[in-house]
Design an enzyme around this catalytic site. Structure first.
Site, PDB file in Angstrom:
ATOM      1  N   LYS A   1       0.845  -1.182   0.000  1.00 62.65           N
ATOM      2  CA  LYS A   1       0.000   0.000   0.000  1.00 62.65           C
ATOM      3  C   LYS A   1       0.890   1.244   0.000  1.00 62.65           C
ATOM      4  O   LYS A   1       1.826   1.347   0.786  1.00 62.65           O
ATOM      5  CB  LYS A   1      -0.909   0.004   1.229  1.00 62.65           C
ATOM      6  CG  LYS A   1      -1.992   1.075   1.201  1.00 62.65           C
ATOM      7  CD  LYS A   1      -2.961   0.918   2.364  1.00 62.65           C
ATOM      8  CE  LYS A   1      -4.075   1.954   2.296  1.00 62.65           C
ATOM      9  NZ  LYS A   1      -5.033   1.820   3.420  1.00 62.65           N
TER      10      LYS A   1
ATOM     11  N   GLU B   1     -18.701  -5.653  11.487  1.00 57.46           N
ATOM     12  CA  GLU B   1     -19.624  -4.897  12.335  1.00 57.46           C
ATOM     13  C   GLU B   1     -20.603  -5.795  13.078  1.00 57.46           C
ATOM     14  O   GLU B   1     -20.931  -5.540  14.247  1.00 57.46           O
ATOM     15  CB  GLU B   1     -20.383  -3.867  11.497  1.00 57.46           C
ATOM     16  CG  GLU B   1     -19.534  -2.733  10.966  1.00 57.46           C
ATOM     17  CD  GLU B   1     -18.814  -3.066   9.667  1.00 57.46           C
ATOM     18  OE1 GLU B   1     -18.039  -2.221   9.185  1.00 57.46           O
ATOM     19  OE2 GLU B   1     -19.025  -4.186   9.137  1.00 57.46           O
TER      20      GLU B   1
ATOM     21  N   ARG C   1     -24.916  -2.159   8.784  1.00 55.40           N
ATOM     22  CA  ARG C   1     -24.550  -3.539   8.465  1.00 55.40           C
ATOM     23  C   ARG C   1     -24.786  -4.487   9.639  1.00 55.40           C
ATOM     24  O   ARG C   1     -24.664  -5.704   9.484  1.00 55.40           O
ATOM     25  CB  ARG C   1     -23.082  -3.573   8.044  1.00 55.40           C
ATOM     26  CG  ARG C   1     -22.796  -2.729   6.810  1.00 55.40           C
ATOM     27  CD  ARG C   1     -21.349  -2.308   6.693  1.00 55.40           C
ATOM     28  NE  ARG C   1     -20.412  -3.388   6.521  1.00 55.40           N
ATOM     29  CZ  ARG C   1     -20.083  -3.921   5.342  1.00 55.40           C
ATOM     30  NH1 ARG C   1     -20.631  -3.473   4.241  1.00 55.40           N
ATOM     31  NH2 ARG C   1     -19.221  -4.901   5.268  1.00 55.40           N
TER      32      ARG C   1
END
Length: 642
Positions: free
Chosen positions: A288, A377, A405
């Site tokens: 990244k 979640e 969610r």
């Protein structure tokens, strides 16, 4: 500022232009694409490190596949900048995340190359599988369907549900696992360790180098040869790896890991995989922030750094001549530690957002009492419920839009059992440049209908501290505290704690003719509006309701007995929201008044700065002034007619 475009990139408007280039040109295309992203984001802002990490993968995909006929689904989508630039949006890329400009995420209405709209994690495999099944049903056997998912997003349960289903389908699906050990913050959990064991297996890595092209050739010789090769492959993999391959056990053909920054090898691998039918997973290892040293070194900081000097790496910050109010998230983080120091039963939970929510403050101070559970979640909520059954007071900190969610878990695992879980919903209301996938628009409406639920919203930092203090004093049951993205209004915010009685609001300004009722931070826009209205001899009252549920009925009786003109203001959707609660009270108690509700309308609000969006939705200070003046004018007109 004029952004220079590289010699090859300036001639690439669409992937068809890219595919006209020789393979020997691809490395240069990647260099130019990476530099273009750096140049534009440094000046105009946006997500940064994620897109740099997948430059080679993006170029290879559009080179090897026949997009948009072949369909690419990005998970989350903040890594799709290179994709946007290569698919007809290069010259508009500087408008990314600005009002009226390009979305920061793939969006179907924006381009035919954006196969699926995204913004939340772990959706890509399900969506791509649906597309693949539909294509098989329509006889489009040559069509490729690719889901690109990071190892962070793979921790989401929905991703595993999709892998489980895809393994029994024969659809033409390729899952590309972009393995960089990062989401926004470093990834956590057993899956991370498992992927690390694969990427460090030297014997297996040597074996897989030749595997893809061999199988691609064998697959052309018929099903018997292909079946023999598959058995041989599974046998060798089982010998070389300590444990059976997770993905193979789900009936995926596993290939990799491969270097995610070798564009020619990636293009060749993708070309070979087109000839292998059924569900496949290509494990790609990337860095990244690749190509920008500072982003590689501190990937969390450079996820979305804001504007910066691309040469020195200095992130540009506004210099103020006086102390500024803190971000609400930082008030949450510091207050949680302060409360936990005096209450040993408090624990903190976040689903993969420790820096975004400032839970990292407690994770550093009390590592045994703060948990990053990954992008999960649903698990975060039920894990919190389990803690609560044992007398722990969990502060479950989730972005408002991500709480959507875990709605079933809020009802089934927390509310039905009346457990004292404190839900701190960050980014409530309109969030700005991240747009509709991240607006925390719906939490008041969807939480208000749940029994046993308390819902509070602070108007400032001191109220946030006091609501957090109140929520842990005794067994309150499910307790929601919602607060917005960005800064508050109190530079001197750290005050002594005091309890705020549940279900009780406050009158901030007495007035006449019109009463304005607000909930949360948006009440500060009401205060601004009242100052301006007073200069025009209009003197509305202002009530800060504080609690949407239970709502302060004594205060509402006072309002409806005195005022026939009422305005409600909320940074949330109007259907089912705070204004609806006021109207329900009015109906239940046989009052009659003219009520004007200001808030997010029943439509999708696009991206832009928060202040711009409040203005568009007519509940900034000016919108509140206009609504109040209109009501006052109506009253005056009626008096004149009389």
């Amino acid at each position: 500022m004029q952004i220079e475009t590289g010699a090859l990139l300036k001639n690439i408007l669409y992937p068809s232009d890219l595919r006209n280039l020789a393979e020997s040109d691809l490395e240069e295309v990647c260099k130019e694409l990476r530099q273009f992203i750096i140049d534009v984001v440094s000046v105009h802002g946006g997500h940064f490190a994620a897109s740099l990490g997948v430059v080679e993968l993006t170029v290879a995909l559009h080179y090897a596949l026949n997009t948009p006929y072949d369909q690419i689904v990005f998970d989350v989508g903040h890594q799709a900048y290179g994709h946007k630039i290569l698919t007809g949006r290069r010259d508009q890329f500087h408008t990314n995340r600005l009002l009226g400009g390009l979305s920061g995420f793939p969006k179907r209405s924006e381009s035919e190359y954006d196969a699926f709209g995204v913004g939340h994690s772990s959706t890509s495999i399900s969506a791509a599988l649906g597309m693949a099944v539909a294509s098989a049903y329509k006889g489009e056997t040559d069509r490729q369907h690719v889901a690109i998912i990071g190892d962070g997003a793979l921790t989401g349960g929905m991703a595993f549900e999709a892998l489980n289903h895809a393994g029994i389908e024969k659809s033409n699906l390729l899952v590309i696992l972009n393995d960089n050990c990062m989401s926004i913050d470093p990834n956590v959990g057993a899956l991370k360790e498992y992927l690390t064991s694969i990427t460090t297996s030297k014997s297996y890595n040597k074996f897989r180098d030749e595997l893809v092209s061999v199988l691609a050739k064998i697959s052309k010789n018929g099903p018997n040869a292909y079946g023999w090769a598959k058995k041989l492959e599974q046998s060798i993999k089982g010998t070389l790896l300590k444990n059976a391959n997770l993905f193979e056990s789900l009936n995926f053909r596993y290939f990799g890991p491969v270097d995610g920054h070798d564009v020619n090898k990636l293009a060749k691998t993708l070309e070979d995989l087109k000839h292998i039918n059924g569900p496949k997973l290509l494990h790609v290892v990337t860095v990244k922030g690749k190509g920008y040293a500072l982003a590689e070194k501190d990937q969390t900081k450079w996820h979305a750094p804001g504007l910066f000097d691309k040469i020195t790496g200095e992130i540009k910050k506004t210099v103020y001549d006086k102390p500024q109010p803190p971000k609400y998230q930082d008030v949450f983080g510091h207050t949680l530690v302060e409360l936990a120091e005096s209450n040993p039963q408090i624990m903190g939970i976040t689903p993969a957002m420790p820096s975004g929510s400032s839970m990292n403050i407690m994770m550093k101070a009390m590592p045994d009492r703060a948990f990053d559970v990954g992008i999960a979640e649903q698990h975060a909520v039920t894990f919190s419920a389990g803690l609560a059954t044992q007398g722990i007071v969990p502060f479950c900190n989730i972005y408002s839009s991500f709480m959507q969610r875990a709605y079933d878990q809020v009802i089934h695992d927390v509310a039905l059992q009346n457990l004292n879980v404190v839900f701190c919903l960050d980014r409530a209301g309109l969030v700005g440049a991240d747009g509709p996938t991240h607006h925390g628009a719906y939490d008041i409406a969807f939480m208000r209908c749940i029994p046993n639920m308390t819902i509070a919203a602070p108007m400032n930092e001191e109220e946030l501290r006091n609501m957090m203090y109140t929520a842990q004093l005794e067994n309150m049951g499910p307790f929601v505290i919602r607060y917005p993205r960005g800064n508050g209004v109190m530079p001197d915010w750290k005050r002594q704690f005091k309890a705020l009685p549940v279900g009780k609001g406050r009158k901030l300004v007495d007035g006449e003719e019109v009463a304005i009722l607000s909930i949360g931070h948006i009440g500060n826009e009401v205060s601004k509006a009242i100052v301006n209205l007073n200069t025009e001899a209009i003197y509305p009252a202002h009530y800060d309701i504080r609690y949407v549920k239970p709502i302060d009925e004594d205060l509402l009786h006072e309002v409806f007995k005195k005022f026939s003109k009422i305005i409600t203001v909320e940074d949330g959707v109007l259907p089912g929201g705070f204004g609806s609660a006021v109207i329900e009270f009015m109906a239940n108690n046989n009052y009659s008044a003219q009520v004007v509700r200001l808030g997010i309308p029943d439509e999708i609000v696009e991206h832009g700065e928060q202040a711009e969006l409040w203005s568009i939705c007519n509940y900034d200070a000016q919108g509140i002034q206009d609504a109040c003046k209109k009501l006052a004018t109506i009253q005056t007109t009626h008096n004149q007619v009389g």
